[in-house]
Write a protein that holds these residues in place. Structure first.
Motif, PDB file in Angstrom:
ATOM      1  N   SER A   1      -0.642   7.587  10.257  1.00 48.66           N
ATOM      2  CA  SER A   1      -1.133   7.389  11.619  1.00 48.66           C
ATOM      3  C   SER A   1      -1.574   5.958  11.899  1.00 48.66           C
ATOM      4  N   GLN A   2      -2.238   5.308  10.946  1.00 49.06           N
ATOM      5  CA  GLN A   2      -2.908   4.051  11.234  1.00 49.06           C
ATOM      6  C   GLN A   2      -2.317   2.815  10.556  1.00 49.06           C
ATOM      7  N   VAL A   3      -1.461   2.970   9.571  1.00 52.61           N
ATOM      8  CA  VAL A   3      -0.839   1.789   8.970  1.00 52.61           C
ATOM      9  C   VAL A   3       0.212   1.157   9.888  1.00 52.61           C
ATOM     10  N   PRO A   4       1.021   1.945  10.631  1.00 54.00           N
ATOM     11  CA  PRO A   4       1.978   1.299  11.550  1.00 54.00           C
ATOM     12  C   PRO A   4       1.351   0.323  12.537  1.00 54.00           C
ATOM     13  N   PRO A   5       0.195   0.644  13.170  1.00 49.60           N
ATOM     14  CA  PRO A   5      -0.417  -0.362  14.048  1.00 49.60           C
ATOM     15  C   PRO A   5      -0.825  -1.644  13.314  1.00 49.60           C
TER      16      PRO A   5
ATOM     17  N   ALA B   1      12.148  -1.369  13.611  1.00 51.67           N
ATOM     18  CA  ALA B   1      12.975  -0.954  12.474  1.00 51.67           C
ATOM     19  C   ALA B   1      12.351  -1.398  11.154  1.00 51.67           C
ATOM     20  N   VAL B   2      11.820  -2.621  11.114  1.00 54.76           N
ATOM     21  CA  VAL B   2      11.195  -3.118   9.880  1.00 54.76           C
ATOM     22  C   VAL B   2       9.923  -2.335   9.573  1.00 54.76           C
ATOM     23  N   VAL B   3       9.149  -2.050  10.630  1.00 53.61           N
ATOM     24  CA  VAL B   3       7.942  -1.233  10.429  1.00 53.61           C
ATOM     25  C   VAL B   3       8.316   0.134   9.874  1.00 53.61           C
ATOM     26  N   GLY B   4       9.341   0.751  10.449  1.00 55.37           N
ATOM     27  CA  GLY B   4       9.783   2.055   9.966  1.00 55.37           C
ATOM     28  C   GLY B   4      10.267   1.997   8.533  1.00 55.37           C
ATOM     29  N   LEU B   5      10.946   0.917   8.174  1.00 57.78           N
ATOM     30  CA  LEU B   5      11.425   0.746   6.810  1.00 57.78           C
ATOM     31  C   LEU B   5      10.263   0.660   5.831  1.00 57.78           C
TER      32      LEU B   5
END
Length: 428
Positions: free
Chosen positions: A36-40, A50-54
């Motif tokens: 939940s909180q690492v992507p932000p 795409a890089v964040v998702g990777l």
């Protein structure tokens, strides 16, 4: 003697189920909050989604390699504390400390390094706690125990949401410290109260050690046995887990854009529609275990996946918010029949108490691979069919999973028939 043993067995079952559920709750609380909180935090440094998702998929990729290896190591470990607890006693506190460092890493290289090491540490004990269930609990009670563990895992979503609501904005570092503290406390309780050297699985493994040609079971030998077995039941169950995971995770990961594109909802409205189905899943978990004890686990899995697929297919016929919520609630009840019992089927198919850790990982890794591949596969189908048919695309994957598990049912009946027809003196 048996009348005295039965209450003792029930007490052991309840006690171990509680402690395993506690350990899984602590682990999943950090993972849910991580998702939940690492992507932000990553988006503060990286513009590309795409890089964040990777980077967010890195933990699943590591798990494919780390989890089978560590599970095999735990199967071969022999200490006075048992074979699982030493890994939990070390791995969980290390992961808890690393988790508190994530919001403190303000530079991108440091942030990536911390989440990589945390993902590595987290995967070293992820399948270990759940492997305690088949170690302690007899086959006929494993479904009920696993149901409570899945309920505990499901409740972590609520914990993550509450921490996000009350702490993230004003106290970001503290918000990461709360799941870490939960993990440390639960680890202390687990290590204090559980010695898996006392489990029936550990004692059986010690007995098998004395008669085994090899002192250790090698991971490649266990996997080779699954792949080359002429019966194919175990391999087909693994394939079923992977296919249904593709369907389940794609229905979750792609639901918000489906709600926006097809149902005409806002992002927030679409995201909130899955909440009732989450409640439905938790309510159906324990009854799914009881049903499996009455009609059989393979049959319960087959019915559950069929209910999931048919409900989504019917929901696609009238794409409105109300019908979609109803379809997902009924589908979640069906999914509970699969999720509660699939791991138990693999545990009960394990040929030896020496390999229950690896068989636990066969479930967790195939589930993770399906979660990784499913959204991409269904996304490709959507590129062809359009968002309007998302639920039908998911139902198609579910139909493939049902077809595979029906083959398992045929093999199971054939095996049972062959045992009945074999002369008593020649049965193994």
């Amino acid at each position: 003697m048996s009348t005295l043993a039965a209450p003792a067995d029930r007490r052991t079952t309840r006690r171990i189920t509680f402690y395993v559920a506690l350990a899984v709750f602590a682990q999943e609380a950090t993972w849910d909050f991580y998702d939940s909180q690492v992507p932000p935090l990553l988006r503060e440094h990286i513009a590309s989604t795409a890089v964040v998702g990777l980077l967010m998929g890195m933990d699943n990729l590591l798990g494919i390699f780390v989890q089978p290896w560590i599970a095999n190591r735990s199967d071969n470990t022999r200490t006075r504390w048992g074979r699982r607890i030493p890994y939990l006693a070390v791995g969980m506190p290390v992961a808890a400390v690393l988790f508190t460092l994530i919001p403190l890493a303000t530079a991108l290289p440091a942030l990536i390094a911390v989440i990589f090491v945390y993902a590595l540490a987290g995967n070293t004990f992820k399948p270990i706690a759940q492997a305690l269930l088949p170690d302690f609990i007899p086959p006929d009670r494993r479904g009920r125990a696993n149901a409570f563990v899945k309920i505990a895992s499901g409740l972590t979503v609520l914990v993550s949401a509450l921490i996000s609501a009350f702490l993230v904005d004003d106290h970001p570092a503290l918000s990461f410290a709360v799941p870490s503290a939960l993990m440390l406390v639960c680890t202390a309780v687990l290590v204090w109260r559980v010695r898996d050297s006392e489990s029936r699985g550990y004692r059986a493994a010690l007995t098998e050690d004395r008669g085994a040609a090899e002192p250790e079971t090698r991971l490649r030998d266990v996997l080779r046995d699954v792949v080359r077995d002429h019966d194919r039941s175990r391999l087909l169950v693994v394939c079923t887990v992977l296919l249904f995971a593709c369907a389940w995770f794609s229905s979750r990961a792609l639901f918000t854009p489906y709600g926006m594109e097809t149902l005409g909802l806002t992002r927030g409205e679409a995201g909130s529609l899955t909440f009732p189905s989450g409640i439905a899943f938790l309510l159906a978990a324990y009854p799914a275990a009881l049903l499996a004890e009455r009609i059989g686990r393979i049959r319960t899995i087959t019915i559950g996946m069929s209910v999931f697929g048919v409900s989504l297919a019917l929901g696609a016929l009238a794409p409105t918010p109300a019908t979609t919520v109803a379809a997902f609630c009924v589908g979640a009840v069906g999914a509970a029949g699969f999720v509660i019992n699939a791991a138990v089927v693999l545990w009960n198919l394990a040929p030896s108490s020496r390999v229950t850790g690896v068989y636990t990982t066969l479930y967790t890794v195939s589930w993770a691979v399906g979660g990784f591949a499913g959204p991409g596969l269904v996304g490709a189908m959507i590129d062809v069919t359009g968002w309007r048919y998302l639920l039908l695309d998911v139902a198609l994957l579910c139909a493939l999973a049902v077809a595979v598990v029906l083959r398992v049912a045929v093999l199971t009946r054939r095996h049972a028939t062959s045992l009945q027809e074999t002369p008593k003196g020649h049965r193994s």
